[in-house]
Each structure stands twice: as structure tokens, then as C-alpha cells.
Design an enzyme around this catalytic site. Structure first.
Site, PDB file in Angstrom:
ATOM      1  CB  CYS A 134      -0.979  -0.002   1.162  1.00 60.43           C
ATOM      2  SG  CYS A 134      -0.234  -0.155   2.805  1.00 60.43           S
ATOM      3  CG  ASP A 188      -8.186   2.854   0.743  1.00 60.79           C
ATOM      4  OD1 ASP A 188      -7.151   2.177   0.582  1.00 60.79           O
ATOM      5  OD2 ASP A 188      -8.967   2.663   1.691  1.00 60.79           O
ATOM      6  CG  HIS A 192      -5.674  -0.615   1.481  1.00 64.45           C
ATOM      7  ND1 HIS A 192      -5.493   0.725   1.728  1.00 64.45           N
ATOM      8  CD2 HIS A 192      -4.697  -1.257   2.165  1.00 64.45           C
ATOM      9  CE1 HIS A 192      -4.466   0.891   2.546  1.00 64.45           C
ATOM     10  NE2 HIS A 192      -3.954  -0.292   2.819  1.00 64.45           N
TER      11      HIS A 192
END
Length: 454
Positions: free
Chosen positions: A130, A343, A345
Site C-alpha cells: 500500500c 485508498d 487497498h
């Protein structure tokens, strides 16, 4: 959950995940020679690692696929700040401009099904990459500003993609278009946008999940090996900053751009000028300045929130590699006491960018997300961009004024006219911990793990 039949969502559209042949079964070990047994044992370990990676990818797809469809609530009565621009959400024009600007960020997420990473059998970065992805997003933003006209936005409607062959819906085709080459649908706007769209696609291609991509996950992992990192390891924001610096320096595509990484929370101006200055009549090189900082101990020191806001209000700021504990995010703005972010993820299938007009939709996010400042992890890397010498001097003045707001504690970072003595030596693990007056500095604390994703 049966991994062979599970599905994931991309912007609310279901798409099949990896086919059955991606889930190789472990071979049964038969009686034979010792070497054959050792081969099967090694194969079993490798297949177990692959299977574990696939399960983690499936979990991230399910978990973050649902959260992507959830909408963050924004206050129409408060201005929304995003990398130096202010949007009044009460105004329909401003609201649309915000939507287009947010959707124009390159959204670089976990991917699966790409070629094996250097020194490993991993074909996904799900569960560990990440911070590399948020680093890619920050660099991508700097490259878009470097290469595209001011105020460029991705020329796409949010309900569809204007010039993406793989994303056209049959209902959108006219009778005349059905017989055209692969059902291509071009608008006047698409034709006018073509020169910039070619550059846009070129930048996306630089971040492809392929060994030849200069800023792809394979290149970043390979460059990280000199820092003792390998595929599957956790990468901190400071190490990623140095990896990005090496990647840009090694790229033949960007001869007029350099990256400078601040050391010990100090930007040494002589070192920056040494990187950028060139003999006349050549102009200064453009520069991305990355500043790794730690703004507290276990938690963010709230005294720095005002300073973070002021930095995000600057047009020279290109974002922050940050996040919340064990969860790296790319911060691009704020509203009131909430940070705006992208994000990484959500795990998506790797895209073959060698195909003409490869689909771009998975590289852009149209769902703005936000989180409270109080949940921000204290470890982060802040990025700035300057086109030339004048822009750099203006950047230094503006940033110095912004960070001076934290002078009641300690400045987030400082500028120095001196030259760093060991400028050639990269000490990627040295981050100055900024503490409140009287606050103990517990260096053995597990808060230094920053963004370990379990």
C-alpha cells in the site's frame, strides 16, 4: 468463499475474477527419489504462498469493493480544499469542477495477476504494497502537473468513458457505429482531447504492473532491494521517497525532472540548486521535493493539523503519502477536520497497457473519501513540485510561511542555506521524530511500524 467463483466490483460493475487455471492445485507427492521429494516440497511451499496471496487479494476486493460504493458526506456550508484549489459545494459549477478534478488523480491500487516480482513468486502486492502504491500516486500527480497544461482534467463523463473501447455499452452504439472498427465511438470533445489523452495514457503506462514500466511495482521493488527490502516486505514512507528518487533518476523519459528527498526534516537549498542548475542557455530542471516527517509519537500531534491544512492549500503541494495506523492512504485535501484521500487497498486485475486504448477506468476513482485528522498516522511524506527556478523560490517562501505556523512546538521541517555534508549518502531510516514539549520519545515503540498491513 470459493475463490474460483467469487466476483469483485469496479465502480459498481461486476467483473469476473481470476479464472480457475490461476488457482493451481498442489501436486500430490508420490514415492520417488529424494530430489523429487524436495522438488515437490519446494513446489508446495511456492503454491501455498500463491494461494495465500490470492486469498488476501480476494479479501481486499470484497472488503474495499463494498466500501468504495459507500458515499462520504460533505458539508455544503464549508469550503473544500484540494491541492491549492478551493471548491464551494453549494455552487453546482464548483461541485462539478471538484468531481472532475478528483477523478483526474491517478488511482493506483493493489493489482493481481501481473508477472512475478523480482526475487519472488508473488504476482500481487495485495496486503503489503500500500505505501508503494500511495508513493506511485504522489509521483503520478507530480508528473501530470509536469507534463499537462494547467488545470487539466480527465475529459470523461462520470457515467461513461468517452474514448475507451472496452467500456462502451451496446446501448450507446448507433446503427452506424456498430459496423465500425470495434464499435469505436468518438465525440468532438474526444478528438480535441487526443493530444493530452495520449500524454495521459503514456503516464499511466509508466506505472503499469510490468517489469519494463519505469515506475511500476516491479521497478520499485527492484530498487528497494538496495535498502534491504524485498517483495512482500513493508515499505515505510521514507524508504519509498528514496525509491521514487532512484526511479526518476534512472528513467530516460524524464531528463528535465529530478527528485530531492529532505534529510533530517531539513531541505538543504544548496543541494537542491546543485541538482537543478544547468549551464546556460539551458533552464533549471523541474523538481519534486519529498519531505519525510514524523509528527508525534504513537498518535498525530494535534498542534500540526493547522500546518498540514496550510500545506494542502498550496498549489505547489502534490499530496501526502500518509494514512492511518496500518493503512496507507494518499491525502490530497481536506474539509473542516477531515482529510480527503485516495485508498490503494482495493485489489484489481492487472491491465495490459500494451493493448491499444487499454481501459482507463480502473486508474481513476470517482468516489471521494474522507477521514478525521485525529486518525492520521504521524509518519508521512509530503510532496511539492516546482517547474523552474522562479517557481522553486516561490515554493520555498510559501512553504516556509506555512510550516512556521507550528513554531509554538517545533517546525515540521526547515530550510537551510547550507549544503549537507553527506548529501551523497542516503540514510533512509533516519526520520526526525517531532515531539511535543516534554513528551517522551519512545523509539522502541511499535508506532514506528507505520503502515504494516495485517
Amino acid at each position: 468463499m470459493d475463490p474460483t467463483t467469487s466476483s469483485t466490483y469496479v465502480y459498481g460493475r461486476a467483473s469476473a475474477v481470476d479464472q480457475l487455471d490461476d488457482w493451481d492445485l498442489l501436486p500430490s507427492v508420490s514415492a520417488g527419489s529424494l530430489s523429487q521429494e524436495m522438488f515437490y516440497e519446494g513446489r508446495a511451499v511456492e503454491e501455498k504462498s500463491k494461494f495465500k496471496s490470492k486469498l488476501v487479494s480476494a479479501w481486499n476486493s470484497v472488503k474495499y469493493g463494498w466500501t468504495l460504493k459507500q458515499k462520504s458526506k460533505f458539508n455544503k456550508g464549508s469550503p473544500l480544499i484540494m491541492l491549492g484549489k478551493t471548491y464551494n459545494l453549494k455552487d453546482s459549477g464548483d461541485k462539478e469542477r471538484f468531481r472532475r478534478s478528483y477523478a483526474s488523480f491517478l488511482w493506483l491500487t493493489y493489482r493481481r495477476g501481473f508477472p512475478q516480482l523480482p526475487g519472488s513468486s508473488l504476482t500481487t502486492d495485495s496486503g503489503w504494497g500500500c505505501v508503494l502504491r500511495t508513493g506511485q500516486m504522489l509521483l503520478a500527480q507530480g508528473l501530470l502537473i509536469h507534463l499537462m497544461p494547467a488545470d487539466w482534467t480527465w475529459p470523461v463523463r462520470f457515467s461513461g468513458v468517452k474514448d475507451d473501447l472496452d467500456l462502451l455499452h451496446p446501448a450507446d452504439w448507433t446503427a452506424g457505429e456498430v459496423g465500425s472498427k470495434r464499435g469505436r465511438k468518438l465525440s468532438v470533445g474526444s478528438l480535441l482531447d487526443r493530444p493530452m489523452e495520449a500524454t495521459h495514457r503514456r503516464v499511466v503506462g509508466w506505472f503499469a504492473d510490468h517489469p519494463t514500466a519505469p515506475f511500476g511495482i516491479h521497478t520499485l521493488v527492484e530498487l528497494g532491494r538496495s535498502s534491504g527490502k524485498k517483495a512482500g516486505d513493508w515499505y515505510g514512507p521514507s524508504i519509498v521517497a528514496h525509491i521514487l528518487k532512484k526511479a526518476v533518476a534512472a528513467s530516460a523519459d524524464l531528463p528535465n525532472l529530478v527528485i530531492y528527498v529532505a534529510q533530517d526534516c531539513t531541505i538543504y537549498l544548496q543541494d537542491v540548486r546543485g541538482l537543478c542548475e544547468r549551464p546556460l542557455p539551458q533552464s533549471w530542471k523541474s523538481i519534486i521535493v519529498l519531505v519525510p516527517v514524523r509528527l508525534g509519537g504513537q498518535e498525530l500531534n494535534p498542534s500540526y493539523i493547522t500546518c498540514i491544512k496550510k500545506l494542502l492549500m498550496l498549489q505547489c503541494c502534490i499530496g501526502i503519502i500518509g494514512g492511518k495506523p496500518k493503512h496507507s492512504l494518499f491525502f490530497v485535501g481536506f474539509q473542516d477536520d477531515h482529510l480527503l484521500y485516495l485508498d490503494p487497498h482495493y485489489c484489481q486485475p492487472a491491465v495490459n497497457i500494451k493493448n491499444d486504448n487499454f481501459p482507463l477506468e480502473s486508474f481513476h476513482c470517482k468516489h471521494p473519501r474522507k477521514m478525521p485528522f485525529s486518525r492520521m498516522d504521524p509518519s508521512c511524506t509530503i510532496g511539492f513540485y516546482a517547474k523552474g527556478q522562479n517557481e522553486f523560490e516561490l515554493m520555498c517562501a510559501a512553504v516556509n510561511e506555512a510550516v512556521s505556523t507550528s513554531a509554538e512546538t517545533y517546525p515540521m521541517f526547515i530550510f537551510s542555506e547550507e549544503k549537507r555534508r553527506d548529501v551523497e549518502e542516503e540514510i533512509v531510516s533516519s526520520i526526525t521524530c517531532i515531539q511535543r514539549n516534554g513528551e517522551p520519545n519512545n523509539e522502541d515503540s511499535n508506532s514506528m511500524d507505520e503502515f504494516v498491513l495485517i
